[in-house]
Design an enzyme around this catalytic site. Structure first.
Site, mmCIF file in Angstrom:
data_model
loop_
_atom_site.group_PDB
_atom_site.id
_atom_site.type_symbol
_atom_site.label_atom_id
_atom_site.label_comp_id
_atom_site.label_asym_id
_atom_site.label_seq_id
_atom_site.Cartn_x
_atom_site.Cartn_y
_atom_site.Cartn_z
ATOM 1 N N ARG A 203 0.849 -1.193 0.000
ATOM 2 C CA ARG A 203 0.000 0.000 0.000
ATOM 3 C C ARG A 203 0.883 1.240 0.000
ATOM 4 N NH1 ARG A 203 -1.706 0.616 4.439
ATOM 5 N NH2 ARG A 203 -1.143 -1.259 5.564
ATOM 6 N N TYR B 284 -1.388 -3.413 -7.032
ATOM 7 C CA TYR B 284 -1.205 -4.175 -5.782
ATOM 8 C C TYR B 284 -2.522 -4.202 -4.986
ATOM 9 C CZ TYR B 284 -0.240 -5.380 -1.069
ATOM 10 O OH TYR B 284 -0.340 -5.972 0.156
ATOM 11 N N LYS C 48 -9.603 -2.290 1.630
ATOM 12 C CA LYS C 48 -9.263 -1.156 2.496
ATOM 13 C C LYS C 48 -10.078 0.088 2.128
ATOM 14 C CE LYS C 48 -6.231 -3.664 4.520
ATOM 15 N NZ LYS C 48 -6.467 -4.141 5.878
ATOM 16 N N HIS D 270 -10.604 -2.480 11.579
ATOM 17 C CA HIS D 270 -9.526 -3.340 11.069
ATOM 18 C C HIS D 270 -9.342 -4.491 12.068
ATOM 19 C CE1 HIS D 270 -5.077 -3.492 9.508
ATOM 20 N NE2 HIS D 270 -5.856 -4.300 8.833
ATOM 21 N N SER E 108 -1.357 -4.064 10.328
ATOM 22 C CA SER E 108 -1.102 -4.963 9.201
ATOM 23 C C SER E 108 0.137 -5.812 9.471
ATOM 24 C CB SER E 108 -0.863 -4.137 7.939
ATOM 25 O OG SER E 108 -1.923 -3.240 7.764
ATOM 26 N N CYS F 31 0.727 -8.244 11.584
ATOM 27 C CA CYS F 31 1.066 -8.526 12.988
ATOM 28 C C CYS F 31 0.372 -9.796 13.488
ATOM 29 C CB CYS F 31 0.677 -7.355 13.887
ATOM 30 S SG CYS F 31 1.754 -5.934 13.712
ATOM 31 N N ASP G 269 -9.540 -9.834 8.858
ATOM 32 C CA ASP G 269 -9.017 -8.484 8.614
ATOM 33 C C ASP G 269 -9.988 -7.346 8.942
ATOM 34 O OD1 ASP G 269 -6.771 -6.964 7.741
ATOM 35 O OD2 ASP G 269 -7.808 -6.519 5.868
ATOM 36 N N ARG H 49 1.686 -12.337 -0.769
ATOM 37 C CA ARG H 49 0.348 -12.653 -0.273
ATOM 38 C C ARG H 49 -0.231 -13.918 -0.893
ATOM 39 N NH1 ARG H 49 -1.976 -8.548 3.280
ATOM 40 N NH2 ARG H 49 -0.393 -6.937 3.317
HETATM 41 C C1 OXD Z 1 -3.160 -4.711 5.286
HETATM 42 C C2 OXD Z 1 -3.843 -5.844 4.620
HETATM 43 O O1 OXD Z 1 -2.224 -4.147 4.705
HETATM 44 O O2 OXD Z 1 -4.734 -6.433 5.252
HETATM 45 O O3 OXD Z 1 -3.578 -4.373 6.397
HETATM 46 O O4 OXD Z 1 -3.541 -6.151 3.461
HETATM 47 MN MN MN Z 2 -5.261 -5.477 7.083
#
Ligand code: OXD
Ligand code: MN
Length: 633
Positions: free
Chosen positions: A78, A243, A252, A272, A294, A296, A320, A416
């Site tokens: 991002r 991306y 998002k 989130h 993100s 974690c 998420d 991913r």
């Molecule tokens: C983030 C995702 O970046 O979930 O938080 O992709």
């Molecule tokens: Mn996320």
């Protein structure tokens, strides 16, 4: 690159409000063709076959229907500096930082874009003018795909309907995994007011033919990238990046940024957060949501396989994003607006997340992972023995032959997997429930190598909101930041706030003042404490995190005692109601006065610098009270 041999380029069946929008954007973007998606398996396979033929994706021979895409190395995460919320009134979205706004020196970022650590803002009309220029003819030589989709279960009163126009077939096949994408959504649209449909426009920003040195398999335009949101128009416009976090507009952009703004207006919460169901050894079930920044470990926690306490069961609803509403009985209920996982691959292994590892061996699109010569995926921490007897060669995400000696990772740290939620083997029976699941506890957390204990409970709702507001965490590869600096990340929402963080806090606090609500208790966890001498993690994490969830569970059923500290309630180690299931290093529950005094200073500075007069008094007084409690320690 013409992807669709049998394009459905008829406007028939499109609701009139969408037809006008599509016609207007076709005129602007000038694609050579357009295709209205129906979300069918056949359409999906045609697109994947065409992409495979064009080299956009490669099939992974070892698995069923799995593909790998590798990106332009400039388009891997991002881009927060170019992500903007646009409205008429700046203060609706951001507060003026005490130090003023940074001067924009990059000629490709609009000079009137106001950047702050809690989000960026620009005037709607000014931004629309700039976007008009970027989108003018931007899809020449490409097909424009019209994607009808729904965020949230079909027939849920909480779901939202949207359409995304994109010139990226990678986006189409990914959106089909991540959202409920179907031509039925067009029928639902007919019952709605046009302004209730979220309209998304996305382009990779490379019209054809091009003389730019652009990867033909991953076209993108990093210099001109802009990810823009218009909450007053229910619109998202994303340019230049392919991306996921920038291009799959449902995630998002809609579910969090536009979502949080809708939530504020309509009286609910878009967060989130993962959603998990936990059944204890006595068969009692509770649902939790948890917010971590993100990369974690939200996906790992959402799919936790309990270790250490027999009899627990965890089931997954989402990894998420949670949309949460108080129901008529005053209970907070959560739905997962998404339909898939866009999870970070590195670190996913048999021991850290066996459920995810199993799930991604079918119908998955991988991005920026490495591939073995056996046709398997590979990434750092996958747990396969690359020094073993059989040594397949590894092709890195940069499409080069890879070995450890190169000193760089085989898979990008933000690589991913993109997999449908239906493939998760521990899906909660209520995962698709239109009413959502009742939430008993809210868990915040971050990556904190020092000072923040393994677990603490907030004193009450207002204190819990303060705990969320004061979250900090080490930076990860999910965005463009480098290094491991500790960043403020309130509510794990810093990159995703759709409106002013001060008003966001007031919105959360407002639920504490309403009568008749059963407010969930609020917790903070930290799996990432390290020993200052050895630099080793002090907590095993992963499956053993159930031991912390168990404490929370028993707090909620009145079976676990706690001791009061200045920052909150922590497990009482001296009695048998402490953390069960094995030894706990006392360092995991230590509260250091010096550390927390410094933490208070950092919070005060951060709030003064970035939220100023928009900070609710309640948060200010929570900070004052914490400082007072620490002074008496
Ligand atoms: C983030 C995702 O970046 O979930 O938080 O992709
Ligand atoms: Mn996320």
């Amino acid at each position: 690159m013409e992807m669709f041999a049998h394009a459905n380029n008829s406007f028939d069946g499109l609701p009139s409000k969408i037809r006008e929008y599509v016609e207007e954007k076709i005129k602007l973007c000038q694609p050579s063709n357009f295709h209205v998606c129906d979300g069918s398996e056949k359409e999906n396979q045609q697109l994947l076959d065409a992409m495979e033929e064009a080299g956009v994706v490669r099939r992974l021979m070892k698995y069923k229907n799995c593909y790998i895409a590798t990106t332009d190395p400039r388009d891997v995460a991002r881009v927060e500096s170019r992500t903007v919320i646009c409205t008429k009134n700046m203060n609706d979205i951001i507060s003026i930082p005490a130090a003023g706004f940074p001067v924009i020196t990059d000629p490709n970022i609009p000079k009137n874009l106001k950047q702050t650590p809690l989000g960026n803002w620009m005037d709607t009309d000014e931004m629309l003018e700039i976007l008009e220029e970027r989108f003018d003819g931007c899809m020449r030589g490409r097909t424009l795909y019209v994607i009808p989709y729904m965020m949230g279960p079909y027939s849920s009163p909480y779901s939202k309907i949207a359409v995304e126009l994109t010139d990226s077939p990678y986006v189409v096949v990914s959106m089909r995994i991540m959202t409920r994408m179907s031509s039925n959504v067009f029928n639902e649209m007919k019952t709605l007011d046009g302004s209730d449909i979220v309209k998304c426009l996305h382009s990779v920003g490379v019209p054809l033919p091009t003389d730019k040195p652009i990867s033909p398999t991953w076209p993108c335009n990093p210099e001109k990238t802009l990810i823009t949101h218009f909450p007053e128009r229910n619109e998202i416009i994303s340019f230049g990046s392919n991306y996921g976090g920038n291009s799959l507009c449902g995630k998002k952009c809609l579910a969090l940024r536009i979502g949080s703004s809708l939530a504020k207006r309509e009286g609910w919460l878009a967060e989130h957060m993962l959603i998990m169901g936990v059944t204890n050894p006595e068969g009692i079930k509770k649902y939790f949501v948890a917010a971590f920044p993100s990369a974690c470990g939200k996906t790992n926690l959402a799919m936790l396989r309990p270790v250490g306490i027999p009899g627990y069961k965890v089931e997954c609803i989402g990894d998420d994003i949670a949309w949460m509403h108080f129901d008529e009985e005053g209970r907070l209920r959560a739905i997962n607006p998404e339909f898939g996982f866009f999870g970070v691959a590195p670190g996913t292994s048999k021991s850290t997340n066996p459920i995810a590892l199993d799930m991604v061996h079918e119908n998955t699109i991988f991005t920026n992972v490495a591939e073995t010569s056996d046709g398997e995926v590979y990434w750092e921490g996958i747990g396969t023995d690359i020094d073993g007897l059989h040594q397949p060669s590894i092709r890195s995400w940069k499409n080069k032959r890879w070995s450890v000696d190169l000193g760089e990772p085989a898979a990008h740290p933000n690589s991913r997997f993109c997999t449908s939620i239906e493939q998760c083997s521990i899906l909660d029976p209520e995962w698709n429930s239109p009413q959502g699941v009742p939430i008993d506890g809210i868990i915040f957390g971050g990556r904190r190598p020092v000072g923040v204990p393994l677990i603490y409970e907030s004193f009450n709702w207002q204190h819990g909101v303060f705990v969320g507001a004061s979250m900090r965490s080490e930076a990860t590869a999910a965005a463009e930041f480098k290094g491991k600096q500790i960043m403020h990340d309130p509510f794990a929402m810093r990159p995703f706030f759709g409106y002013n963080f001060g008003s966001y806090l007031s919105h959360w606090l407002s639920f504490g003042k309403k009568d008749g609500l059963h407010l969930p208790r609020i917790y903070h966890v930290n799996w990432f404490l390290k020993d200052s001498y050895t630099n080793e993690f002090l907590w095993p994490g992963f499956g053993e995190n159930i031991r912390v969830i168990d404490w929370i569970f028993r707090r909620l059923t009145g079976q676990a005692s706690a001791c009061k500290t200045p920052i909150g309630l922590v497990p009482d180690q001296s009695d048998s109601n402490g953390i069960r299931g094995g030894e706990v290093n006392p360092k995991l529950l230590e509260i250091s006065k010096d550390f927390w005094n410094d933490e208070c200073k950092a919070m005060r500075k951060y709030f003064e610098a970035n939220v100023s007069t928009n900070l609710p008094d309640e948060i200010q007084s929570e900070l004052n009270n914490l400082e007072k409690r620490l002074s008496l320690m």
